[in-house]
Design a protein around this motif. Structure first.
Motif, PDB file in Angstrom:
ATOM      1  N   ILE A 139      -3.787  -7.615  -0.568  1.00  0.00           N
ATOM      2  CA  ILE A 139      -2.339  -7.496  -1.430  1.00  0.00           C
ATOM      3  C   ILE A 139      -2.694  -7.821  -2.897  1.00  0.00           C
ATOM      4  CG2 ILE A 139      -0.193  -8.692  -2.008  1.00  0.00           C
ATOM      5  CD1 ILE A 139       0.017  -9.196   1.259  1.00  0.00           C
ATOM      6  N   ALA A 140      -3.446  -8.866  -3.204  1.00  0.00           N
ATOM      7  CA  ALA A 140      -3.778  -9.232  -4.396  1.00  0.00           C
ATOM      8  C   ALA A 140      -4.589  -8.022  -5.113  1.00  0.00           C
ATOM      9  CB  ALA A 140      -4.676 -10.558  -4.367  1.00  0.00           C
ATOM     10  N   ALA A 141      -5.579  -7.646  -4.441  1.00  0.00           N
ATOM     11  CA  ALA A 141      -6.153  -6.323  -5.074  1.00  0.00           C
ATOM     12  C   ALA A 141      -5.167  -5.297  -5.313  1.00  0.00           C
ATOM     13  CB  ALA A 141      -7.215  -5.826  -3.967  1.00  0.00           C
ATOM     14  N   ALA A 142      -4.228  -4.933  -4.360  1.00  0.00           N
ATOM     15  CA  ALA A 142      -3.201  -3.817  -4.729  1.00  0.00           C
ATOM     16  C   ALA A 142      -2.515  -3.915  -5.958  1.00  0.00           C
ATOM     17  CB  ALA A 142      -2.383  -3.739  -3.640  1.00  0.00           C
ATOM     18  N   LEU A 143      -2.040  -5.385  -6.279  1.00  0.00           N
ATOM     19  CA  LEU A 143      -1.518  -5.954  -7.320  1.00  0.00           C
ATOM     20  C   LEU A 143      -2.109  -6.124  -8.617  1.00  0.00           C
ATOM     21  CD1 LEU A 143       1.052  -8.521  -5.594  1.00  0.00           C
ATOM     22  CD2 LEU A 143       1.643  -6.167  -6.052  1.00  0.00           C
ATOM     23  N   GLY A 195       8.753   3.732  -3.585  1.00  0.00           N
ATOM     24  CA  GLY A 195       7.812   3.962  -4.352  1.00  0.00           C
ATOM     25  C   GLY A 195       7.124   5.628  -3.953  1.00  0.00           C
ATOM     26  N   ALA A 196       5.934   5.476  -3.379  1.00  0.00           N
ATOM     27  CA  ALA A 196       5.561   6.872  -3.047  1.00  0.00           C
ATOM     28  C   ALA A 196       5.695   7.360  -1.663  1.00  0.00           C
ATOM     29  CB  ALA A 196       3.938   6.931  -3.298  1.00  0.00           C
ATOM     30  N   PHE A 197       6.458   6.341  -0.900  1.00  0.00           N
ATOM     31  CA  PHE A 197       6.627   6.716   0.568  1.00  0.00           C
ATOM     32  C   PHE A 197       8.088   7.324   0.586  1.00  0.00           C
ATOM     33  CE2 PHE A 197       7.529   5.996   4.847  1.00  0.00           C
ATOM     34  CZ  PHE A 197       6.289   5.923   5.329  1.00  0.00           C
ATOM     35  N   SER A 198       8.189   8.398   1.041  1.00  0.00           N
ATOM     36  CA  SER A 198       9.560   9.118   0.937  1.00  0.00           C
ATOM     37  C   SER A 198      10.263   9.191   2.273  1.00  0.00           C
ATOM     38  CB  SER A 198       9.467  10.731   0.714  1.00  0.00           C
ATOM     39  OG  SER A 198       8.645  11.147   1.626  1.00  0.00           O
ATOM     40  N   LEU A 199      11.608   9.448   2.301  1.00  0.00           N
ATOM     41  CA  LEU A 199      12.278   9.637   3.594  1.00  0.00           C
ATOM     42  C   LEU A 199      11.678  10.754   4.537  1.00  0.00           C
ATOM     43  CD1 LEU A 199      15.047   8.973   5.288  1.00  0.00           C
ATOM     44  CD2 LEU A 199      16.053  11.154   4.022  1.00  0.00           C
ATOM     45  N   GLU A 200      10.983  11.708   4.097  1.00  0.00           N
ATOM     46  CA  GLU A 200      10.153  12.559   4.761  1.00  0.00           C
ATOM     47  C   GLU A 200       9.077  11.945   5.512  1.00  0.00           C
ATOM     48  OE1 GLU A 200       7.950  16.792   5.062  1.00  0.00           O
ATOM     49  OE2 GLU A 200       8.774  16.047   3.014  1.00  0.00           O
ATOM     50  N   ASP A 201       8.437  10.961   4.877  1.00  0.00           N
ATOM     51  CA  ASP A 201       7.456  10.331   5.433  1.00  0.00           C
ATOM     52  C   ASP A 201       7.666   9.250   6.481  1.00  0.00           C
ATOM     53  OD1 ASP A 201       5.149  11.222   3.678  1.00  0.00           O
ATOM     54  OD2 ASP A 201       5.702   9.827   2.139  1.00  0.00           O
ATOM     55  N   SER A 202       8.848   8.734   6.383  1.00  0.00           N
ATOM     56  CA  SER A 202       9.599   7.793   7.189  1.00  0.00           C
ATOM     57  C   SER A 202       9.863   8.597   8.716  1.00  0.00           C
ATOM     58  CB  SER A 202      10.774   7.023   6.843  1.00  0.00           C
ATOM     59  OG  SER A 202      11.853   8.084   6.750  1.00  0.00           O
ATOM     60  N   ALA A 203      10.183   9.836   8.411  1.00  0.00           N
ATOM     61  CA  ALA A 203      10.816  10.680   9.572  1.00  0.00           C
ATOM     62  C   ALA A 203       9.331  11.036  10.398  1.00  0.00           C
ATOM     63  CB  ALA A 203      11.425  11.739   9.132  1.00  0.00           C
ATOM     64  N   MET A 204       8.349  11.567   9.416  1.00  0.00           N
ATOM     65  CA  MET A 204       7.259  11.803  10.108  1.00  0.00           C
ATOM     66  C   MET A 204       6.537  10.905  10.815  1.00  0.00           C
ATOM     67  SD  MET A 204       7.090  15.253   9.539  1.00  0.00           S
ATOM     68  CE  MET A 204       5.757  16.127   9.585  1.00  0.00           C
ATOM     69  N   ALA A 205       6.495   9.627  10.145  1.00  0.00           N
ATOM     70  CA  ALA A 205       5.626   8.817  10.920  1.00  0.00           C
ATOM     71  C   ALA A 205       6.405   8.052  12.014  1.00  0.00           C
ATOM     72  CB  ALA A 205       5.563   7.467  10.012  1.00  0.00           C
ATOM     73  N   ILE A 255       0.793  -1.080  -0.137  1.00  0.00           N
ATOM     74  CA  ILE A 255      -0.227   0.255   0.136  1.00  0.00           C
ATOM     75  C   ILE A 255       0.781   1.317  -0.040  1.00  0.00           C
ATOM     76  CG2 ILE A 255      -1.732   1.287   1.554  1.00  0.00           C
ATOM     77  CD1 ILE A 255      -2.926  -1.255   2.259  1.00  0.00           C
ATOM     78  N   ALA A 256       1.901   1.291   0.807  1.00  0.00           N
ATOM     79  CA  ALA A 256       2.720   2.433   0.922  1.00  0.00           C
ATOM     80  C   ALA A 256       3.419   2.758  -0.621  1.00  0.00           C
ATOM     81  CB  ALA A 256       3.972   2.129   1.847  1.00  0.00           C
ATOM     82  N   ASN A 257       3.807   1.451  -1.069  1.00  0.00           N
ATOM     83  CA  ASN A 257       4.610   1.721  -2.551  1.00  0.00           C
ATOM     84  C   ASN A 257       3.630   2.206  -3.411  1.00  0.00           C
ATOM     85  OD1 ASN A 257       6.611   1.058  -4.226  1.00  0.00           O
ATOM     86  ND2 ASN A 257       5.399  -0.282  -5.284  1.00  0.00           N
ATOM     87  N   LEU A 258       2.358   1.829  -3.156  1.00  0.00           N
ATOM     88  CA  LEU A 258       1.296   2.227  -4.277  1.00  0.00           C
ATOM     89  C   LEU A 258       0.709   3.720  -4.259  1.00  0.00           C
ATOM     90  CD1 LEU A 258      -0.774   1.115  -6.429  1.00  0.00           C
ATOM     91  CD2 LEU A 258      -2.456   0.628  -4.633  1.00  0.00           C
ATOM     92  N   GLY A 279       1.858   5.702  -0.787  1.00  0.00           N
ATOM     93  CA  GLY A 279       2.630   6.591  -0.088  1.00  0.00           C
ATOM     94  C   GLY A 279       1.690   7.185   1.060  1.00  0.00           C
ATOM     95  N   ALA A 280       1.682   8.420   1.427  1.00  0.00           N
ATOM     96  CA  ALA A 280       1.062   9.051   2.726  1.00  0.00           C
ATOM     97  C   ALA A 280       0.135  10.069   2.202  1.00  0.00           C
ATOM     98  CB  ALA A 280       2.001   9.453   3.660  1.00  0.00           C
ATOM     99  N   GLY A 281      -0.331   9.834   0.912  1.00  0.00           N
ATOM    100  CA  GLY A 281      -1.069  10.952   0.229  1.00  0.00           C
ATOM    101  C   GLY A 281      -2.558  11.110   0.559  1.00  0.00           C
ATOM    102  N   ASN A 282      -3.257  11.968  -0.245  1.00  0.00           N
ATOM    103  CA  ASN A 282      -4.868  11.747   0.005  1.00  0.00           C
ATOM    104  C   ASN A 282      -5.362  10.628  -0.342  1.00  0.00           C
ATOM    105  OD1 ASN A 282      -4.460  14.686   0.302  1.00  0.00           O
ATOM    106  ND2 ASN A 282      -5.085  15.331  -1.670  1.00  0.00           N
ATOM    107  N   GLY A 283      -5.082   9.799  -1.137  1.00  0.00           N
ATOM    108  CA  GLY A 283      -5.770   8.577  -1.343  1.00  0.00           C
ATOM    109  C   GLY A 283      -5.508   7.607  -0.337  1.00  0.00           C
ATOM    110  N   ALA A 284      -4.145   7.550   0.260  1.00  0.00           N
ATOM    111  CA  ALA A 284      -3.904   6.859   1.256  1.00  0.00           C
ATOM    112  C   ALA A 284      -4.726   7.131   2.811  1.00  0.00           C
ATOM    113  CB  ALA A 284      -2.611   6.769   1.892  1.00  0.00           C
ATOM    114  N   ASP A 285      -4.868   8.508   2.775  1.00  0.00           N
ATOM    115  CA  ASP A 285      -5.557   8.967   3.902  1.00  0.00           C
ATOM    116  C   ASP A 285      -7.183   8.590   3.804  1.00  0.00           C
ATOM    117  OD1 ASP A 285      -3.479  10.280   5.123  1.00  0.00           O
ATOM    118  OD2 ASP A 285      -4.169  12.497   4.388  1.00  0.00           O
TER     119      ASP A 285
END
Length: 517
Positions: A180-184, A348-358, A30-33, A35-41
């Motif tokens: 996982i299957a649905a994401a792929l 993917g869409a999950f950045s270094l900044e996202d890892s720091a914030m999380a 999911i994070a790769n697909l 990240g931490a953007g609007n769709g993920a929220d």
């Protein structure tokens, strides 16, 4: 009893480990697909609402009211067990079907309640208004998961009272596989990939429901549901469940309240809280929930058999085990928060900044891990004795305190303040539960147990020193290739585990101290 508890605990933990590992794989996908953007929220919110209700109707209040009553029938009225199951299945089914229908039809209203910030943006034509519309649509797809998982939990509770823990512990694997299957394969075909994930939730619930039916039939307890609210067992479960709803829902209401506040904060706040909560759930599910799953039927049988001495020993074992596993896990989550997030999600869409914030919210959640685990073990001490009112009172105090803590910490610390508030309220809840059991004469920490916990604390302190000495800087972690990160992280965790076990041995902790005496 000792061997049976340990064996059952190992089985549940093993099955839970498989599920949690796949859960992490799911979150990586999911994070790769997204990240931490609007769709993920949006997806995390649409998935969180039926899961909140699942804790009430399924694994939470219902299980804690149903298991003691079922154990009582099995011990004292074995000829009436099937009639109880038929009445419970029909009555619960009618109720959850009504709730599911309301949730699907009224999804715009439900989203407006739980994501008020998005609704206000939608009403005022703001840029985040589209998130409200998408969430309303996705909730229609994810909400039926509640119906499937309620009956899955009913089947699992029945099998647990028979000592067949592996089936219900393994069942969540299918939800992770479906997502996982649905994401792929489904999400990439859609313009809005998050809708594919919602479809995965729906399919996962259906598969879990179908999986347990053959095991229930083999046990001879697959009965035709019959709506019968007047059945004495159903009335007793309802009487126990109503107050238990408040007690079990405390942590869930706190998390949803966090979500409401987070919807007013910067974009990504809900996702950062989600990813950090997912890492918290790994040790919590692997150790805390697994141990609680095992001891509730055991405590219920001890109470039904009027055996207070064995009851105390079972409680004692549960507390020792969660502290043994929870102390080092809590330290590890705090010290290795960002490296773990980088290894699992930073692609993917999950950045270094996202890892720091999380990581900031993960450290805050991690500080409350032992409290969360103790709540899972101490609360069954009340539910097994069919006392649901006392933990409700404590839960309400903790919930109100959480709201106060939210106001205190959310203003200066944003979404991290929400995690701090949740951990503090869990500490308060665990403390109230313990002192309540102590006052009632049900369970009290012995001197031997206090010495045991002191040894655990010393061994954990030694482990912390080892982790700090081995842990590279974040800049060094960022420069590593993924394979090097994985090798380094698992190397540190492995050395830390060995140092913890070595410390326990040096301090005189032996295997017989881990058994229910």
């Amino acid at each position: 009893m000792a061997k049976k508890l340990v064996r059952s605990g190992v089985i549940v933990s093993a099955m839970t480990l498989i599920s949690r590992v796949l859960g992490l794989v799911r979150d990586v996908v999911i994070a790769n697909l997204m990240g931490a953007g609007n769709g993920a929220d949006v997806f995390f919110l649409a998935n969180k609402i039926p899961n909140f209700l699942r804790r009430l109707f399924a694994e939470g209040a219902f299980a804690q009211a149903f298991v003691p009553v079922l154990s009582e029938y099995q011990q004292q009225k074995p000829d009436q067990v099937k009639s109880l199951l038929a009445a419970v299945g029909g009555s619960l089914g009618m109720l959850v079907s009504l709730v599911t229908a309301i949730g699907v039809i009224g999804s715009p209203v439900v989203i407006a309640i739980f994501a008020n910030g998005w609704f206000i943006e939608y009403w005022n034509g703001g840029p985040q208004g589209a998130k409200y519309e998408l969430a309303s649509l996705m909730l229609k797809i994810t909400f039926p998961y509640l119906w499937f998982i309620t009956f899955t939990a009913l089947s699992g509770a029945i099998l647990n009272t028979l000592g067949r823990f592996a089936v219900s512990a393994f069942t969540p694997v299918f939800l992770n596989v479906a997502i996982i299957a649905a994401a792929l394969w489904i999400s990439p075909q859609l313009q809005q990939p998050e809708i594919g994930l919602a479809i995965g939730v729906f399919l996962g619930g259906l598969i879990q429901f179908l999986f347990q039916i053959p095991f229930l039939a083999k046990a001879g307890l697959l009965v035709k549901p019959k709506v019968n609210f007047a059945h004495p067992g159903v009335q007793k479960i309802r009487k126990l469940m109503i107050p238990a709803l408040f007690g079990v829902s405390v942590s869930q209401i706190n998390l949803l309240f966090d979500t409401v506040i987070a919807s007013f904060l910067m974009a990504g706040s809900i996702s950062w809280l989600y990813y950090s909560d997912r890492l918290l759930e790994f040790p919590l599910g692997l150790f805390g929930i697994a141990i609680a799953t095992v001891i509730l039927p055991a405590l219920s049988k001890d109470h039904a058999s009027q055996d207070p001495a064995t009851f105390k020993k079972t409680m004692d074992w549960g507390v020792r085990m969660v502290c043994l596993l929870g102390m080092p896990a809590m330290a590890g989550l705090i010290l290795l928060a960002q490296p773990m997030l980088m290894v699992l999600f930073m692609r993917g869409a999950f950045s270094l900044e996202d890892s720091a914030m999380a990581s900031y919210s993960l450290m805050a959640y991690g500080s409350g891990l032992l409290s969360f685990m103790l709540v899972k073990v101490l609360a069954p001490g009340y539910y097994a004795r069919q006392d649901t009112k006392t933990p409700v009172r404590f839960g309400i105090i903790a919930m109100v305190s959480n709201m106060v803590f939210n106001v205190i910490f959310a203003i200066p610390f944003g979404y991290v303040g929400l995690a701090i508030a949740t951990s503090l309220s869990a500490l308060l809840n665990a403390s109230l539960l313990y002192f309540g059991l102590h006052r009632q004469g049900v369970y009290a920490m012995s001197k031997a147990n206090l010495v045991f916990l002191a040894k655990l604390a010393l061994a954990t302190a030694a482990m912390i020193a080892v982790v700090i000495s081995l842990n590279p800087s974040i800049a060094q972690w960022a420069e590593m290739a993924l394979s090097e990160r994985v090798f380094t992280l698992f190397g540190i965790i492995g050395v830390a585990a060995v140092s913890y076990l070595f410390g326990l041995l040096l301090l005189g902790v032996r295997r017989n101290q881990l058994k229910a005496q």
